[in-house]
Design an enzyme around this catalytic site. Structure first.
Site, PDB file in Angstrom:
ATOM      1  N   ASP A  37       0.863  -1.184   0.000  1.00 43.04           N
ATOM      2  CA  ASP A  37       0.000   0.000   0.000  1.00 43.04           C
ATOM      3  C   ASP A  37       0.898   1.233   0.000  1.00 43.04           C
ATOM      4  OD1 ASP A  37      -1.620   2.136   0.556  1.00 43.04           O
ATOM      5  OD2 ASP A  37      -2.849   1.058   2.022  1.00 43.04           O
ATOM      6  N   LEU A  38       0.784   2.018  -1.040  1.00 39.06           N
ATOM      7  CA  LEU A  38       1.706   3.151  -1.216  1.00 39.06           C
ATOM      8  C   LEU A  38       1.465   4.287  -0.227  1.00 39.06           C
ATOM      9  CD1 LEU A  38       2.167   3.401  -5.083  1.00 39.06           C
ATOM     10  CD2 LEU A  38       3.498   2.161  -3.397  1.00 39.06           C
ATOM     11  N   ALA A  61      -0.651   4.706  -9.064  1.00 38.07           N
ATOM     12  CA  ALA A  61      -0.846   6.141  -8.789  1.00 38.07           C
ATOM     13  C   ALA A  61      -2.277   6.366  -8.330  1.00 38.07           C
ATOM     14  CB  ALA A  61      -0.591   6.967 -10.059  1.00 38.07           C
ATOM     15  N   TYR A  62      -2.468   7.512  -7.720  1.00 33.73           N
ATOM     16  CA  TYR A  62      -3.826   7.988  -7.425  1.00 33.73           C
ATOM     17  C   TYR A  62      -4.252   8.750  -8.678  1.00 33.73           C
ATOM     18  CZ  TYR A  62      -7.598  10.419  -4.947  1.00 33.73           C
ATOM     19  OH  TYR A  62      -8.819  10.898  -4.544  1.00 33.73           O
ATOM     20  N   TYR A 126      -4.343  16.809  -8.383  1.00 32.56           N
ATOM     21  CA  TYR A 126      -3.688  15.631  -8.975  1.00 32.56           C
ATOM     22  C   TYR A 126      -2.380  16.051  -9.663  1.00 32.56           C
ATOM     23  CZ  TYR A 126      -2.876  12.127 -12.679  1.00 32.56           C
ATOM     24  OH  TYR A 126      -2.312  11.220 -13.546  1.00 32.56           O
TER      25      TYR A 126
HETATM   26  N1  NAP Z   1      -5.142   7.499 -16.632  1.00 32.55           N
HETATM   27  C1  NAP Z   1      -4.711   8.568 -17.300  1.00 32.55           C
HETATM   28  O1  NAP Z   1      -5.428   9.163 -18.118  1.00 32.55           O
HETATM   29  C2  NAP Z   1      -3.310   9.066 -17.095  1.00 32.55           C
HETATM   30  C3  NAP Z   1      -2.922  10.245 -17.754  1.00 32.55           C
HETATM   31  C4  NAP Z   1      -1.610  10.709 -17.567  1.00 32.55           C
HETATM   32  C5  NAP Z   1      -0.732  10.011 -16.768  1.00 32.55           C
HETATM   33  N2  NAP Z   1      -1.131   8.884 -16.126  1.00 32.55           N
HETATM   34  C6  NAP Z   1      -0.189   8.210 -15.244  1.00 32.55           C
HETATM   35  O2  NAP Z   1       0.061   6.896 -15.724  1.00 32.55           O
HETATM   36  C7  NAP Z   1       0.305   6.014 -14.623  1.00 32.55           C
HETATM   37  C8  NAP Z   1      -0.603   4.806 -14.708  1.00 32.55           C
HETATM   38  O3  NAP Z   1      -1.959   5.246 -14.799  1.00 32.55           O
HETATM   39  P1  NAP Z   1      -3.158   4.235 -15.083  1.00 32.55           P
HETATM   40  O4  NAP Z   1      -4.142   4.959 -15.927  1.00 32.55           O
HETATM   41  O5  NAP Z   1      -2.607   2.915 -15.519  1.00 32.55           O
HETATM   42  O6  NAP Z   1      -3.748   4.125 -13.603  1.00 32.55           O
HETATM   43  P2  NAP Z   1      -5.031   3.332 -13.104  1.00 32.55           P
HETATM   44  O7  NAP Z   1      -5.577   2.466 -14.166  1.00 32.55           O
HETATM   45  O8  NAP Z   1      -5.930   4.310 -12.422  1.00 32.55           O
HETATM   46  O9  NAP Z   1      -4.387   2.383 -12.000  1.00 32.55           O
HETATM   47  C9  NAP Z   1      -3.846   2.906 -10.837  1.00 32.55           C
HETATM   48  C10 NAP Z   1      -3.074   1.808 -10.156  1.00 32.55           C
HETATM   49  O10 NAP Z   1      -2.540   2.330  -8.938  1.00 32.55           O
HETATM   50  C11 NAP Z   1      -2.899   1.458  -7.880  1.00 32.55           C
HETATM   51  N3  NAP Z   1      -3.002   2.165  -6.610  1.00 32.55           N
HETATM   52  C12 NAP Z   1      -3.805   3.217  -6.308  1.00 32.55           C
HETATM   53  N4  NAP Z   1      -3.643   3.548  -5.009  1.00 32.55           N
HETATM   54  C13 NAP Z   1      -2.728   2.682  -4.494  1.00 32.55           C
HETATM   55  C14 NAP Z   1      -2.148   2.497  -3.205  1.00 32.55           C
HETATM   56  N5  NAP Z   1      -2.489   3.268  -2.151  1.00 32.55           N
HETATM   57  N6  NAP Z   1      -1.236   1.519  -3.038  1.00 32.55           N
HETATM   58  C15 NAP Z   1      -0.899   0.712  -4.071  1.00 32.55           C
HETATM   59  N7  NAP Z   1      -1.404   0.815  -5.303  1.00 32.55           N
HETATM   60  C16 NAP Z   1      -2.322   1.800  -5.505  1.00 32.55           C
HETATM   61  C17 NAP Z   1      -4.245   0.879  -8.308  1.00 32.55           C
HETATM   62  O11 NAP Z   1      -4.564  -0.252  -7.539  1.00 32.55           O
HETATM   63  P3  NAP Z   1      -6.099  -0.705  -7.314  1.00 32.55           P
HETATM   64  O12 NAP Z   1      -6.500  -1.398  -8.588  1.00 32.55           O
HETATM   65  O13 NAP Z   1      -6.007  -1.624  -6.147  1.00 32.55           O
HETATM   66  O14 NAP Z   1      -6.880   0.530  -7.046  1.00 32.55           O
HETATM   67  C18 NAP Z   1      -3.948   0.595  -9.778  1.00 32.55           C
HETATM   68  O15 NAP Z   1      -3.177  -0.570  -9.918  1.00 32.55           O
HETATM   69  C19 NAP Z   1       0.111   6.863 -13.362  1.00 32.55           C
HETATM   70  O16 NAP Z   1       1.354   7.330 -12.929  1.00 32.55           O
HETATM   71  C20 NAP Z   1      -0.733   8.025 -13.844  1.00 32.55           C
HETATM   72  O17 NAP Z   1      -0.557   9.183 -13.046  1.00 32.55           O
HETATM   73  C21 NAP Z   1      -2.403   8.375 -16.292  1.00 32.55           C
END
Ligand code: NAP
Length: 315
Positions: A37-38, A61-62, A126
């Site tokens: 848990d981050l 990430a959150y 964010y």
């Molecule tokens: N989504 C976008 O549009 C977007 C845009 C720009 C950049 N990014 C960046 O790209 C990266 C990946 O994004 P994504 O879209 O793949 O994210 P995502 O689908 O929202 O997944 C987030 C991940 O983080 C985990 N997580 C959240 N809180 C946590 C905690 N307290 N401890 C451990 N794990 C935790 C989640 O676990 P659970 O499944 O258990 O919740 C999930 O595996 C991130 O750095 C994000 O900021 C994303």
């Protein structure tokens, strides 16, 4: 010998794909939220000291952009403090940290693609937390790659693509924001590009890459640009030709027919959200292309490939 990789975050859009592709680079140990848990820095330190990986890939990430406005301290713990702790530990054991950041570190006032060195000025909680995470990694002295990506979607999970398909089964008319411009990027492309880059860094034969020399921020998004309205329209264009036998499409629509007939462009002011978003957050990918010879396809091509076969491309 293949390097040991610690993958943090295996249930998210990018993490799930990395779990599939990173074994091409090394021996992957993966931790989901249940095992790490981050919000608990001591757990992060313990995990890294126990696994002692050569590479740490943080895909967690959150990402709830609107919710972060009312939960800024949680967003900071996960997006700013946790990457800082990872970087400190990486530095101590000489590991290489790979992390993702966002186009939302910028204010959106530019009208041409943002370069990595353009001054950030996040407009929401964010974006501020992600920017703080970038800075903590940079300040740690650990070898690192920070890939800023944008508008990420996938054929599973929760994202704009799936939301539009669901809405298209419920409403004849969709009203979608036209005055935010970005580059929708498919999760498989980000994982594929990351894996290619890491293979090259880890494979001394294909040098001249070295983790320390390559350290820094790189933009990694689809080519081209569009608005959320343009993206929604393109999704529906693809959707009408998609057979109901396509499993992810059937799951997204619940097997119901698409009834949406028009996508009406609206202004952001007509769709108020808790978090303010940049009007223009297109990123220039020139550095990624110059340094690693990696270029992601145009967003429209990526969307087509998601409908054709979400895992069609392998770098
Ligand atoms: N989504 C976008 O549009 C977007 C845009 C720009 C950049 N990014 C960046 O790209 C990266 C990946 O994004 P994504 O879209 O793949 O994210 P995502 O689908 O929202 O997944 C987030 C991940 O983080 C985990 N997580 C959240 N809180 C946590 C905690 N307290 N401890 C451990 N794990 C935790 C989640 O676990 P659970 O499944 O258990 O919740 C999930 O595996 C991130 O750095 C994000 O900021 C994303």
């Amino acid at each position: 010998m293949k390097p040991a990789i610690l993958l943090i975050g295996t249930t998210g859009q990018i993490g799930r794909e990395l779990y599939r592709t990173l074994p091409r680079v090394g021996e992957v140990s993966a931790l989901d939220r249940e095992r790490l848990d981050l919000t608990r820095p001591a757990e992060i330190r313990h995990a890294i000291r126990t696994f002692r990986p050569a590479l740490i890939v943080n895909a967690a990430a959150y990402t709830a952009v609107d919710r972060a406005e009312s939960e800024e301290s949680v967003a900071r713990a996960i997006n700013a403090e946790a990457p800082g702790v990872m970087a400190e530990e990486a530095k101590k054991i000489g590991a290489f940290l790979i992390h993702y950041s966002t186009d939302y570190v910028f204010d959106g006032l530019k009208t041409t693609p943002y370069e990595e060195d353009d001054p950030p000025n996040a407009q929401n909680a964010y974006g501020r937390a992600k920017l703080e995470g970038e800075r903590a990694i940079q300040a740690s002295g650990a070898a690192h790659l920070i890939f800023r990506t944008a508008w990420v979607y996938a054929t599973e999970g929760r994202n704009f693509l799936l939301a539009i398909l669901r809405l298209a089964t419920q409403r004849e008319e969709l009203r979608i924001v036209r005055d935010q411009i970005g580059a929708p990027t498919l999760n498989t492309e980000i994982a594929g590009a990351t894996t290619t880059i890491l293979s090259r860094i880890c494979d001394t034969k294909t040098g001249p890459f070295s983790a320390e020399e390559m350290s820094g921020i790189y933009h990694m998004t689809a080519g081209g640009e569009t608005s959320w309205h343009g993206f929604a329209s393109a999704i529906l264009e693809e959707a009408v030709n998609t057979p109901a036998t396509c499993a992810w499409f059937a799951a997204a629509t619940g097997g119901s027919p698409l009834i949406a007939r028009s996508v009406i462009p609206i202004a952001s002011s007509e769709y108020p959200t808790p978090a303010r978003r940049p009007a223009y957050s297109v990123l220039s990918n020139a550095r990624l292309s110059r340094v690693f010879s990696v270029q992601l396809p145009a967003w429209r091509v990526q969307l087509k490939s998601a409908f054709a076969n979400p895992r069609a491309r392998s770098f």
